[in-house]
Design an enzyme around this catalytic site. Sequence first.
Site, PDB file in Angstrom:
ATOM      1  N   HIS A   1      11.890  -8.241   7.439  1.00 31.68           N
ATOM      2  CA  HIS A   1      12.137  -9.583   6.917  1.00 31.68           C
ATOM      3  C   HIS A   1      13.019  -9.556   5.674  1.00 31.68           C
ATOM      4  O   HIS A   1      13.965 -10.343   5.549  1.00 31.68           O
ATOM      5  CB  HIS A   1      10.791 -10.255   6.591  1.00 31.68           C
TER       6      HIS A   1
ATOM      7  N   ASP B   1       3.974 -13.420  -1.545  1.00 33.30           N
ATOM      8  CA  ASP B   1       5.171 -14.184  -1.177  1.00 33.30           C
ATOM      9  C   ASP B   1       5.905 -14.603  -2.445  1.00 33.30           C
ATOM     10  O   ASP B   1       5.295 -15.119  -3.378  1.00 33.30           O
ATOM     11  CB  ASP B   1       4.758 -15.417  -0.375  1.00 33.30           C
TER      12      ASP B   1
END
Length: 349
Positions: free
Chosen positions: A221, A148
């Site tokens: 995403h 991330d």
Amino acid sequence: MTAEPQPIEGNLTRASIFLVLTVHDGDASLTTLRALLADVPALVRAVGFRSFAADLSCVVGLGSDLWDRLFPGLPRPKGLHPFKEINGVHQAPSTPGDVLFHIRAESPGYCFELASLLMGRLSEVSDIADETHGFKYFDNRDLLGFVDGTENPNGRDRTAAAIIADQEPDFTGGSYVIVQKYLHDVAKWNAIPTERQEGIIGRFKLSDVEMPDAQKPSFAHNVLTTITENGVEVDILRDNMPFGSVKNGDNGTYFIGYACDVTRTERMLDRMFIGEPPGNYDRLLDVSTPVTGSLFFVPSADFLADLPQPAGAAETAEPQATEPPTTEPPAPEGQADGSLGLGSLKRDH
């Protein structure tokens, strides 16, 4: 005129605490909060001095309603408002929040000590709406197994993405921050084949390499969270952290995104939840559910050190007691007046 930012651009650390508070009504509560805000840097120094390697920092954000209570009649940041609930294929709720403390350090003990000191000062005048303890998970991965923050900007791009410059001359050095607490259905996610997971994220899981554009689904995403203005991609600065509980299974990601213009983050969220085009939503939301959502303005460090007074709130001196007329006869001529003149002294406030 430039102003020193808060430590928004600090390095990713191994631990963090996110505290979102609601502040009680009343002038006494606001007075206590004002005093604490001015002391935050000193508290960080006192705790962090024990080990500079701890890299302790704290960023303070102020919510829309609190801003109006602290600074009635004064200008407000143009992008400051309550977080806007999003109702698309999935829902992003708006939850209360007056103050955000984003505490970071290499050791959770330093985060905990600072959070304890902050709440020791504020526990009587505020309630904790949310407290989340984040931790670094392996090689910066979230609990879904993907790295991330890979596409966070660096260097000057980092500053340009997060810190207000000439966009709002009255609030240079500031930033906007949106926080959301996402709970993951890890079992449901793990049941999805890896190739499908990679298409949902837009990156290869093991290597963290971004998939070729032609290979990405339109609902990936990293497709929906890519924003362009006048043909140029614009960034925000994320400092997301995993969190979890073995006992109750509340595992997830705490999203925190700083931006010089809050509409950047809001557009990303709209594209995720509503879809681009509408209906083409972020499939990550099928297994990741936000349970909080708040927006804050992060003033510059200079602003916090010298908080402006509300408009018209000029300081006034305490009224002095009026001396009763003396009935004593005047001192004979030539006699020294033994008075120390205490009645003429005035307290400094």
